[in-house]
Enzyme design. Structure first.
Site, short mmCIF file in Angstrom:
data_model
loop_
_atom_site.label_atom_id
_atom_site.label_comp_id
_atom_site.label_asym_id
_atom_site.label_seq_id
_atom_site.Cartn_x
_atom_site.Cartn_y
_atom_site.Cartn_z
N SER A 155 -57.35 81.97 88.08
CA SER A 155 -57.23 80.86 89.03
C SER A 155 -57.31 79.50 88.36
CB SER A 155 -58.37 80.90 90.06
OG SER A 155 -58.24 82.01 90.89
N HIS A 190 -52.47 80.35 91.71
CA HIS A 190 -51.93 81.41 90.87
C HIS A 190 -50.42 81.34 90.92
CE1 HIS A 190 -55.15 84.29 89.73
NE2 HIS A 190 -55.82 83.65 90.65
N HIS A 248 -54.65 90.36 93.35
CA HIS A 248 -56.00 90.86 93.61
C HIS A 248 -55.96 91.92 94.70
CE1 HIS A 248 -56.23 86.71 92.16
NE2 HIS A 248 -57.38 87.03 91.60
N TYR A 280 -57.94 91.97 97.21
CA TYR A 280 -58.12 91.36 98.54
C TYR A 280 -56.83 90.83 99.15
CZ TYR A 280 -58.38 86.98 95.84
OH TYR A 280 -58.11 85.94 95.00
N GLU A 281 -55.80 90.70 98.33
CA GLU A 281 -54.50 90.30 98.89
C GLU A 281 -53.81 91.44 99.61
OE1 GLU A 281 -52.10 87.67 96.10
OE2 GLU A 281 -53.68 88.33 94.76
N ALA A 320 -61.81 82.79 86.80
CA ALA A 320 -62.76 81.82 87.35
C ALA A 320 -63.93 82.63 87.90
CB ALA A 320 -62.10 81.03 88.47
N MET A 376 -63.90 88.20 91.28
CA MET A 376 -63.14 89.16 92.09
C MET A 376 -61.96 89.76 91.33
SD MET A 376 -62.98 86.83 95.51
CE MET A 376 -64.40 85.84 96.02
N SER A 377 -62.04 89.75 90.00
CA SER A 377 -60.89 90.25 89.23
C SER A 377 -61.35 90.89 87.93
CB SER A 377 -59.93 89.08 88.93
OG SER A 377 -60.51 88.19 88.00
N ASN A 406 -68.24 77.30 89.53
CA ASN A 406 -69.27 76.92 90.52
C ASN A 406 -70.53 77.72 90.25
OD1 ASN A 406 -67.26 79.09 91.73
ND2 ASN A 406 -69.29 79.51 92.57
N HIS A 418 -62.67 77.47 97.80
CA HIS A 418 -61.58 77.78 96.86
C HIS A 418 -61.10 76.49 96.18
CE1 HIS A 418 -58.36 80.03 95.07
NE2 HIS A 418 -57.42 79.35 95.70
N1 HPA Z 1 -67.88 84.33 93.54
C1 HPA Z 1 -66.85 85.19 93.40
N2 HPA Z 1 -65.73 84.86 92.80
C2 HPA Z 1 -65.61 83.62 92.29
C3 HPA Z 1 -66.64 82.69 92.39
C4 HPA Z 1 -67.84 83.06 93.05
O1 HPA Z 1 -68.80 82.29 93.19
N3 HPA Z 1 -66.20 81.55 91.78
C5 HPA Z 1 -64.95 81.81 91.32
N4 HPA Z 1 -64.59 83.06 91.61
#
Ligand code: HPA
Length: 287
Positions: A31, A62, A84, A86-87, A114, A218-219, A242, A254
């Protein structure tokens, strides 16, 4: 058409596009981390939409294209954007691009993502090299019959295989050297993958910390599993976009993930440019 044949069809298409370029290093950009694709010399650009059977990313931040060419003088294939679970993609679809890289002759792959920081020593904007992972996605891309034809490297393609060094110690060492040359330090940490798409609850983050995770995302984990099944060396790099849920002051978004990605991507680009020839030289020395 079988899954293997779908991969073969994509590979035949890409080989024709690549011509004499035969990279042994692949890079997957997560990302908001696409900048390094701009540093490619003599690029061959192929949108995912043109590659037979290739899944299309639906996530903002993406872009979906393959960029092949020279990075820091080394031939590489970059996948700019991934899909992903989740998509709505199946585990086989999520890992299709990684199978294609393996079948194209890639020997080492750099997986970037990310991630949210769980470990207190990490801060936003930091690049972290993965030492290991925890698969909490609830699924595994190797579920189902084993196809040993995907074992592209010696001894690979097994039903049961070792994951003790899922993330190559050698490549981690090279990454740390390259970071020092670029004037910054790479931290190390364990990455925990959830299926997403929502960010975690603070209670989940406390639980993940107790499990030993430094980062959450998530990847990456499905790609690492499939890459190791094929016998590829893996380097994982997280960009801390973050602090994980409950650790920062603001709600997660996001937009925040993409925004942080944008200011770290130039540092990641510098690192990868320096690292690519080191990794390429390292994998050439293997049988
Ligand atoms: N959690 C899950 N996936 C993420 C995060 C997060 O805080 N930041 C970027 N991808």
């Amino acid at each position: 058409m079988t899954y293997y044949d779908q991969v073969a069809e994509a590979v035949a298409f890409l080989k024709a596009r690549l011509g004499s370029l035969e990279p042994h290093l692949g890079i997957v950009l997560g990302s908001g981390l696409g900048a390094v694709a701009n540093a490619i010399r003599d690029p061959v650009v192929v949108p995912y939409s043109e590659i037979p059977n290739f899944p299309q990313s639906t996530v903002e931040g993406h872009s979906g294209r393959m960029v092949a060419g020279l990075l820091g003088g080394a031939p590489v294939i970059i996948l700019q954007g991934r899909v992903h679970f989740y998509e709505g993609y199946s585990p086989l679809q999520v890992t299709f691009p990684m199978r294609v890289l393996g079948a194209l002759g890639i020997r080492a792959v750099v997986l970037t993502n990310a991630a949210g920081a769980i470990q207190a020593s990490l801060h936003v904007g930091q690049l972290v090299v993965l030492t290991d992972h925890i698969n909490l996605m609830g699924w595994n891309p190797l579920n189902g019959p084993n196809d040993p034809r995907f074992g592209f490297r010696p001894g690979a393609g097994l039903r049961f295989f070792d994951m003790t060094e899922a993330y190559s110690k050698t490549l981690r060492g090279l990454a740390k050297e390259a970071a020092i040359d670029e004037g910054f330090a790479l931290e190390e940490g364990i990455y925990l993958a959830t299926p997403g798409p929502n960010f975690e609850t603070p209670a989940e983050i406390r639980a993940f910390r107790a499990l030993g995770a430094a980062l959450v995302g998530m990847s990456t984990v499905p790609e690492t599993i499939v890459a190791r099944h094929m016998g590829l060396e893996v380097l994982g790099i997280s960009c801390v976009t973050n602090l994980a849920a409950g650790l920062g002051s603001a709600p997660l978004s996001h937009e925040e993930v993409n925004e942080t990605g944008r200011w770290v991507e130039s540092r990641l680009a510098g690192l990868l440019q320096r690292l690519a020839p080191k990794i390429a030289a390292s994998v050439e020395m293997e049988p």
